[in-house]
Design a protein around this motif. Structure first.
Motif, mmCIF file in Angstrom:
data_model
loop_
_atom_site.group_PDB
_atom_site.id
_atom_site.type_symbol
_atom_site.label_atom_id
_atom_site.label_comp_id
_atom_site.label_asym_id
_atom_site.label_seq_id
_atom_site.Cartn_x
_atom_site.Cartn_y
_atom_site.Cartn_z
ATOM 1 N N LYS A 91 18.108 -1.429 -11.076
ATOM 2 C CA LYS A 91 17.960 -1.223 -12.426
ATOM 3 C C LYS A 91 16.620 -1.419 -12.829
ATOM 4 O O LYS A 91 15.889 -0.886 -13.242
ATOM 5 N N GLU A 125 13.951 0.420 -10.743
ATOM 6 C CA GLU A 125 13.637 1.627 -11.080
ATOM 7 C C GLU A 125 13.068 1.820 -12.375
ATOM 8 O O GLU A 125 11.946 2.624 -12.554
ATOM 9 N N ASN A 126 13.393 1.114 -13.429
ATOM 10 C CA ASN A 126 12.526 0.871 -14.696
ATOM 11 C C ASN A 126 10.972 0.407 -14.582
ATOM 12 O O ASN A 126 10.463 1.474 -15.168
ATOM 13 N N THR A 157 8.778 7.810 -9.102
ATOM 14 C CA THR A 157 10.102 8.227 -9.356
ATOM 15 C C THR A 157 11.132 7.791 -8.342
ATOM 16 O O THR A 157 10.646 8.221 -7.259
ATOM 17 N N ASN A 172 15.415 6.272 -7.491
ATOM 18 C CA ASN A 172 16.839 6.170 -8.134
ATOM 19 C C ASN A 172 17.442 5.051 -7.640
ATOM 20 O O ASN A 172 17.509 4.803 -6.512
ATOM 21 N N LYS A 173 18.236 4.296 -8.591
ATOM 22 C CA LYS A 173 19.049 3.176 -8.280
ATOM 23 C C LYS A 173 20.217 3.984 -7.246
ATOM 24 O O LYS A 173 20.617 4.878 -7.743
ATOM 25 N N ASN A 174 20.460 3.147 -6.362
ATOM 26 C CA ASN A 174 21.450 3.927 -5.562
ATOM 27 C C ASN A 174 22.532 2.873 -4.795
ATOM 28 O O ASN A 174 21.736 1.801 -4.592
ATOM 29 N N ILE A 219 17.425 1.358 -3.901
ATOM 30 C CA ILE A 219 16.948 2.365 -4.539
ATOM 31 C C ILE A 219 16.709 3.629 -3.521
ATOM 32 O O ILE A 219 16.872 3.162 -2.160
ATOM 33 N N ARG A 220 16.540 4.827 -4.157
ATOM 34 C CA ARG A 220 16.237 5.947 -3.108
ATOM 35 C C ARG A 220 15.173 6.440 -3.439
ATOM 36 O O ARG A 220 14.542 6.829 -4.371
#
Length: 88
Positions: free
Chosen positions: A1, A4-5, A13, A15-17, A32-33
């Motif tokens: 997280k 990502e932030n 950009t 995404n957490k994953n 992350i993706r």
């Protein structure tokens, strides 16, 4: 997280994953993706990837350093000026 932030602040950009066999809940992910289709559709190729990886690494390694994140954001915007989102 946190990654990502910080990356979003740098206008990268992701995404957490979850990752395979992750022992954490979906709300506390370990990975992350990175969607490469978003950059390849703009015309970026393999030769730009090392610079992108370096920017991502700089942000993640300095996720609490607002000055370094802002510097990467400038690099991102400068790079992406050459690769328009919509071409007419």
């Amino acid at each position: 997280k946190d990654a990502e932030n910080a990356l979003v602040k740098a206008e990268i950009t992701v995404n957490k994953n979850m990752v395979p066999f992750d022992d954490k809940s979906p709300f506390v992910t370990s990975g992350i993706r990175i969607g490469t289709s978003a950059i390849t559709t703009r015309g970026l190729k393999e030769r730009q990837m090392p610079a992108i990886v370096k920017m991502i690494d700089t942000v993640i390694m300095n996720h609490e350093d607002e000055k370094k994140i802002a510097a990467v954001k400038k690099q991102v915007n400068l790079m992406m000026k050459k690769y328009k989102l919509f071409v007419m």
